[in-house]
Scaffold this motif. Structure first.
Motif, mmCIF file in Angstrom:
data_model
loop_
_atom_site.group_PDB
_atom_site.id
_atom_site.type_symbol
_atom_site.label_atom_id
_atom_site.label_comp_id
_atom_site.label_asym_id
_atom_site.label_seq_id
_atom_site.Cartn_x
_atom_site.Cartn_y
_atom_site.Cartn_z
ATOM 1 N N ASN A 158 0.800 -1.224 0.000
ATOM 2 C CA ASN A 158 0.000 0.000 0.000
ATOM 3 C C ASN A 158 0.832 1.273 0.000
ATOM 4 O O ASN A 158 0.314 2.353 -0.272
ATOM 5 C CB ASN A 158 -0.917 0.018 1.226
ATOM 6 C CG ASN A 158 -1.992 -1.048 1.140
ATOM 7 O OD1 ASN A 158 -2.837 -1.002 0.249
ATOM 8 N ND2 ASN A 158 -1.957 -2.003 2.042
ATOM 9 N N SER A 159 2.117 1.152 0.326
ATOM 10 C CA SER A 159 2.976 2.336 0.388
ATOM 11 C C SER A 159 4.399 1.962 -0.015
ATOM 12 O O SER A 159 4.777 0.784 -0.003
ATOM 13 C CB SER A 159 2.992 2.908 1.812
ATOM 14 O OG SER A 159 3.692 2.039 2.693
ATOM 15 N N PHE A 160 5.185 2.990 -0.346
ATOM 16 C CA PHE A 160 6.578 2.764 -0.710
ATOM 17 C C PHE A 160 7.366 2.219 0.476
ATOM 18 O O PHE A 160 8.217 1.349 0.318
ATOM 19 C CB PHE A 160 7.190 4.064 -1.226
ATOM 20 C CG PHE A 160 8.574 3.913 -1.806
ATOM 21 C CD1 PHE A 160 8.959 2.746 -2.456
ATOM 22 C CD2 PHE A 160 9.495 4.943 -1.716
ATOM 23 C CE1 PHE A 160 10.234 2.602 -3.001
ATOM 24 C CE2 PHE A 160 10.772 4.815 -2.252
ATOM 25 C CZ PHE A 160 11.140 3.644 -2.888
ATOM 26 N N GLU A 161 7.070 2.726 1.666
ATOM 27 C CA GLU A 161 7.768 2.250 2.866
ATOM 28 C C GLU A 161 7.509 0.763 3.080
ATOM 29 O O GLU A 161 8.418 0.002 3.397
ATOM 30 C CB GLU A 161 7.321 3.051 4.093
ATOM 31 C CG GLU A 161 7.916 4.435 4.189
ATOM 32 C CD GLU A 161 9.436 4.437 4.228
ATOM 33 O OE1 GLU A 161 10.009 3.644 4.998
ATOM 34 O OE2 GLU A 161 10.053 5.218 3.480
ATOM 35 N N GLU A 162 6.260 0.364 2.899
ATOM 36 C CA GLU A 162 5.909 -1.049 3.041
ATOM 37 C C GLU A 162 6.628 -1.882 1.994
ATOM 38 O O GLU A 162 7.149 -2.964 2.295
ATOM 39 C CB GLU A 162 4.389 -1.197 2.889
ATOM 40 C CG GLU A 162 3.878 -2.595 3.166
ATOM 41 C CD GLU A 162 2.378 -2.718 2.949
ATOM 42 O OE1 GLU A 162 1.902 -3.862 2.805
ATOM 43 O OE2 GLU A 162 1.686 -1.687 2.909
ATOM 44 N N TYR A 163 6.682 -1.393 0.771
ATOM 45 C CA TYR A 163 7.359 -2.101 -0.318
ATOM 46 C C TYR A 163 8.857 -2.222 -0.044
ATOM 47 O O TYR A 163 9.449 -3.295 -0.202
ATOM 48 C CB TYR A 163 7.118 -1.360 -1.630
ATOM 49 C CG TYR A 163 7.804 -1.963 -2.834
ATOM 50 C CD1 TYR A 163 7.429 -3.201 -3.332
ATOM 51 C CD2 TYR A 163 8.823 -1.270 -3.497
ATOM 52 C CE1 TYR A 163 8.046 -3.760 -4.441
ATOM 53 C CE2 TYR A 163 9.447 -1.817 -4.615
ATOM 54 C CZ TYR A 163 9.051 -3.053 -5.079
ATOM 55 O OH TYR A 163 9.680 -3.589 -6.183
#
Length: 216
Positions: A158-163
């Motif tokens: 859902n987010s770049f940080e999560e990715y």
């Protein structure tokens, strides 16, 4: 124009030659070639911006710099200033470099310019098909992730940080990124070229799971 391109080729070769994760000089070279191929059908684009952006797009990836999203832009900007590229051209190139990367299945990364759309398509083409498969396993080995583990399921981030912070497997990478790229192409030529590479990846995965399950 040609002297700027030649200087950039030398710089990128020197910086990335011998890199082993699939983000090497030859990756930059292929993205450059793909960009020129797409450029033939998108003649309103600025050739210098397209070619320099393609060559420099992966000059220092966040994946190898503790998640620093800006380092590639900073290195590219410093280099472009050193060869006396106009500030307005430099700004457009660094904007492409900053926004080109895939940042998660549910994270939109639209390009504002035709030049950015061309280079993003060219980069995505090198992430799929036979080359994409090879690069996936090269990178997977580098970061010491498993080829496949059926207990680890793919995630649509859902987010770049999560990715950035996710732990996965090389096979999951197909479902988390690679198989999604063909639908995210910007140009008619990019869509056309992505189609056959998408088919090839699906055939590979079908064969992989057939062998994994000892059916062939």
């Amino acid at each position: 124009m040609e002297k700027y391109i030649e200087e950039t080729i030398k710089f990128v070769k020197n910086k990335l030659s011998g890199e082993i994760t699939g983000h090497d000089w030859w990756h930059a070279y292929r993205v450059w070639q793909n960009s020129k191929l797409i450029l033939r059908t998108e003649q309103s684009a600025n050739r210098l911006i397209v070619e320099l952006s393609a060559l420099l797009h992966d000059i220092s990836d966040w994946k190898f710099n503790n998640g620093n999203e800006n380092i590639g832009c900073e290195i590219a900007e410093e280099f472009l200033k050193s060869i006396k590229i106009e500030d307005k051209i430099t700004k457009k190139i660094t904007e492409i470099i900053k926004t080109i990367s895939f940042k998660g299945a549910k994270v939109k990364t639209p390009m504002k310019t035709i030049e950015g759309k061309i280079v993003q398509d060219a980069d995505r083409l090198d992430a799929i098909g036979a080359i994409g498969i090879a690069r996936t396993f090269a990178y997977g080995a580098y970061v010491k992730q498993e080829i496949y583990n059926p207990e680890i399921k793919p995630k649509l981030h859902n987010s770049f940080e999560e990715y950035k912070n996710s732990k996965s497997t090389s096979i999951n990478h197909f479902y988390e990124k690679l198989l999604l790229l063909s639908e995210q192409m910007n140009t008619k030529k990019g869509i056309e070229l992505a189609h056959n590479r998408q088919i090839f990846m699906k055939k590979f995965l079908k064969k992989f799971f057939s062998e994994w399950e000892c059916k062939s």
